[in-house]
Design an enzyme around this catalytic site. Sequence first.
Site, short mmCIF file in Angstrom:
data_model
loop_
_atom_site.label_atom_id
_atom_site.label_comp_id
_atom_site.label_asym_id
_atom_site.label_seq_id
_atom_site.Cartn_x
_atom_site.Cartn_y
_atom_site.Cartn_z
N ASP A 80 49.01 22.21 0.24
CA ASP A 80 48.31 21.12 -0.43
C ASP A 80 48.33 21.41 -1.92
O ASP A 80 47.62 22.31 -2.40
CB ASP A 80 46.88 21.02 0.09
CG ASP A 80 46.09 19.90 -0.59
OD1 ASP A 80 46.64 19.23 -1.49
OD2 ASP A 80 44.91 19.71 -0.22
N TYR A 176 48.60 6.57 -14.67
CA TYR A 176 49.79 7.31 -14.25
C TYR A 176 50.64 7.66 -15.46
O TYR A 176 51.14 8.79 -15.59
CB TYR A 176 50.59 6.47 -13.25
CG TYR A 176 51.94 7.05 -12.90
CD1 TYR A 176 52.04 8.16 -12.06
CD2 TYR A 176 53.11 6.47 -13.38
CE1 TYR A 176 53.28 8.69 -11.73
CE2 TYR A 176 54.35 6.98 -13.05
CZ TYR A 176 54.44 8.09 -12.23
OH TYR A 176 55.66 8.61 -11.90
#
Length: 270
Positions: A80, A176
């Site tokens: 992760d 983003y």
Amino acid sequence: MLHANRPPGSPDAKSHSGLSALARHFPRLVTSRAAGNPGDVPSSWNHLAGTIGAAGTAMKLAAECQSAGYSGTLIPYKCDLSNEEEILSMFSAIKTLHRGVDVCINNAGLAHNEPLLSGRTEGWRKMIDVNVLALSICTREAYQSMRERGVDDGHIININSMAGHRVVPGADEHFYCATKYAVTALTEGLRQELREAKTHIRATSISPGIVETEFAFRHYDSDPEKAAAVYESIKCLKAADIASAVTYVLSAPPHVQIGDVQMRPVEQVS
């Protein structure tokens, strides 16, 4: 995450002057999210040595490479990338089992539809965790791995985006874009720090435009028609195009520092 090890007993990378940079570097590591950019990166040079991959699709990709008959080995490693402890554990395992990393390709990245005026903090945080912090942690750990083993000609490649060079006129892209502008700054900062450290390790950013992957479908997960339209409007880049850019960068002569590769589909306007 993808990684490959230098065969035991092989000479140091700096003694392989007769080979291309790509062939010299055996330990390779590529981060990837479930919808990461070039899934073809590992398969494009998987014949050179073994490779290790972390993230959900790494398991699937390893099976595909094996069934396709590639001569190299892709070793999946589940990690992760929003969890620093898991990243550090992965690097520790790579050190124990495969000595270390010579080339780190930070490919993981994601976008959430979270505008600046109405977006959720959770979505912003996820983008920062993966696009900025995970990239920085993997870069630090890869450099430490190279330094510990005296590797002076390694390479760190950040898969950036054209969004790191201009702000897209769309509220769902603005945060983003901010994370990708950070990648642009981090890559140049890394280059400067590597020079200060008197090392010949190189740093490169590859900035693609629209690439046909699962990226848009995860970005617009509530509107699959909008996601599909992104890829249907023009002839997009393919994952293999990005893999080719990675191969080009790694194959550059040792004295050549490629800072940034910007690439778009010919039909892309912005």
